[in-house]
Design an enzyme around this catalytic site. Structure first.
Site, short mmCIF file in Angstrom:
data_model
loop_
_atom_site.label_atom_id
_atom_site.label_comp_id
_atom_site.label_asym_id
_atom_site.label_seq_id
_atom_site.Cartn_x
_atom_site.Cartn_y
_atom_site.Cartn_z
N ASP A 45 1.06 0.73 0.22
CA ASP A 45 0.50 -0.55 -0.21
C ASP A 45 1.29 -1.70 0.45
OD1 ASP A 45 2.82 -0.41 -1.70
OD2 ASP A 45 1.89 -0.91 -3.62
N SER A 46 2.31 -1.34 1.26
CA SER A 46 2.97 -2.33 2.13
C SER A 46 1.95 -2.94 3.10
CB SER A 46 4.12 -1.68 2.90
OG SER A 46 3.69 -0.51 3.57
N GLU A 116 4.83 4.68 -7.89
CA GLU A 116 6.19 4.17 -8.13
C GLU A 116 6.61 4.39 -9.57
OE1 GLU A 116 6.63 0.12 -6.81
OE2 GLU A 116 5.75 0.54 -4.85
N GLU A 183 14.06 4.74 -2.42
CA GLU A 183 14.15 3.52 -1.60
C GLU A 183 15.32 2.65 -2.04
OE1 GLU A 183 10.50 1.28 -1.35
OE2 GLU A 183 11.48 -0.38 -0.29
O1 KIV Z 1 4.04 0.85 0.58
C1 KIV Z 1 4.93 1.37 1.25
O2 KIV Z 1 4.92 1.40 2.48
C2 KIV Z 1 6.03 1.97 0.52
C3 KIV Z 1 7.33 2.01 1.22
C4 KIV Z 1 7.99 0.69 1.11
C5 KIV Z 1 8.20 3.04 0.67
O3 KIV Z 1 5.87 2.30 -0.61
#
Ligand code: KIV
Length: 285
Positions: A45-46, A116, A183
């Site tokens: 979701d980054s 998460e 992380e």
């Molecule tokens: O969304 C993402 O890319 C992640 C990474 C920051 C671990 O969850």
């Protein structure tokens, strides 16, 4: 090469082989990743920060994750792809968690999902696993709850928080997660998790002593410039390269040196003559 499975990931851990893990959001990058043999791709979701221009991951929706995950799936059909569960797609209850995880598998073709949280999402993890879906946990500095940490800061730097992270990892393992992403946690703490857990522990900003490394592909390519966490290594400066290419294009369009004759499709001369004659006879030119 055939797609890796959770058995391969377990065997890699037992052999002490580091797993290569990267994010991707589109088919082209995913295709290149598959070509060079990346073991696991996360459609994170980054994407909210890297591609959609948000200043956090919080606004990202399930529908958006389906679009990006499907694209990556098409680009890398033989790589293990994990779809990320966006904010509020699983926090509400087990039922929402299972339904939304199911969408990533069924509609987008993901091989597994990631969410998460540790102990506080153990029930959702258990319910998703019970539905037959592979789950990767994500603990430590979890961006969806960065506000609760007082911002983007490393976790597990006190005995109390390190212990909390270990308890989270064990709770996720107990709930049936096939692996855990850690992380923003010190290497010494990650090592304890990796030694203590039977399932693989992958790290992003969590040191060397785990079972594989993840980086955000836009960070390692030098394409995302708005901030650079301490743990990022840039393997190139793609933003600079792109700037240079864009400027060269703009310059050539302005001075008329692009396009050249070789970029033209051409028309046979007799067809051109006929075209001009016809256009003239119809009074069009
Ligand atoms: O969304 C993402 O890319 C992640 C990474 C920051 C671990 O969850």
């Amino acid at each position: 090469m055939s797609k890796k499975t959770i058995m391969d990931f377990r065997n890699m851990k037992s052999r002490g082989e580091n797993l290569v893990y990267l994010t991707a959001y589109d088919a082209q990058i995913a295709r290149l990743q598959e070509e060079i043999g990346v073991d696991m791709i996360l459609v994170g979701d980054s994407v909210g920060n890297t591609l959609l221009g948000y200043d956090s991951t919080l606004p990202v929706t399930m529908d958006e994750m389906i679009v990006f995950t499907s694209a990556v799936r098409r680009g890398a059909p033989d790589t293990f792809v994990i779809g990320d569960m966006p904010f509020m797609s699983y926090q509400t209850d087990d039922r929402d968690a299972v339904a939304n995880a199911g969408r990533l598998i069924k509609q987008a073709g993901a091989d597994a999902i990631k969410l998460e949280g540790g102990r506080r999402v153990a029930s959702q993890v258990e319910a998703i696993v019970e539905a037959g879906i592979l789950v990767q946990g994500h603990i430590g500095l979890t961006p969806q709850s960065a506000g609760q940490f007082g911002g983007w800061r490393a976790q597990g730097r006190t005995a109390e928080t390190a212990l909390g992270i270990l308890k989270d990892a064990l709770a996720l393992q107990e709930a049936g997660a096939f692996s855990i992403l850690v992380e923003g946690v010190p290497n010494q703490v990650t090592r304890v998790l990796s030694e203590r857990c039977e399932i693989p522990i992958y790290g992003i900003g969590a040191g060397r002593e785990c079972d594989g490394q993840l980086l955000i592909v836009y960070d390692m390519l030098g394409l995302f410039e708005l901030f650079e966490p301490r743990f990022v290594k840039r393997y190139g400066e793609l933003a600079d390269d792109i700037r240079e290419m864009l400027s060269e294009y703009a310059q050539e369009v302005r001075d008329g040196s692009f396009p050249e004759d070789k970029h033209d499709y051409g028309i046979p001369s007799e067809e051109l003559d006929k075209f001009v004659a016809q256009a003239e006879s119809e009074g069009l030119v």
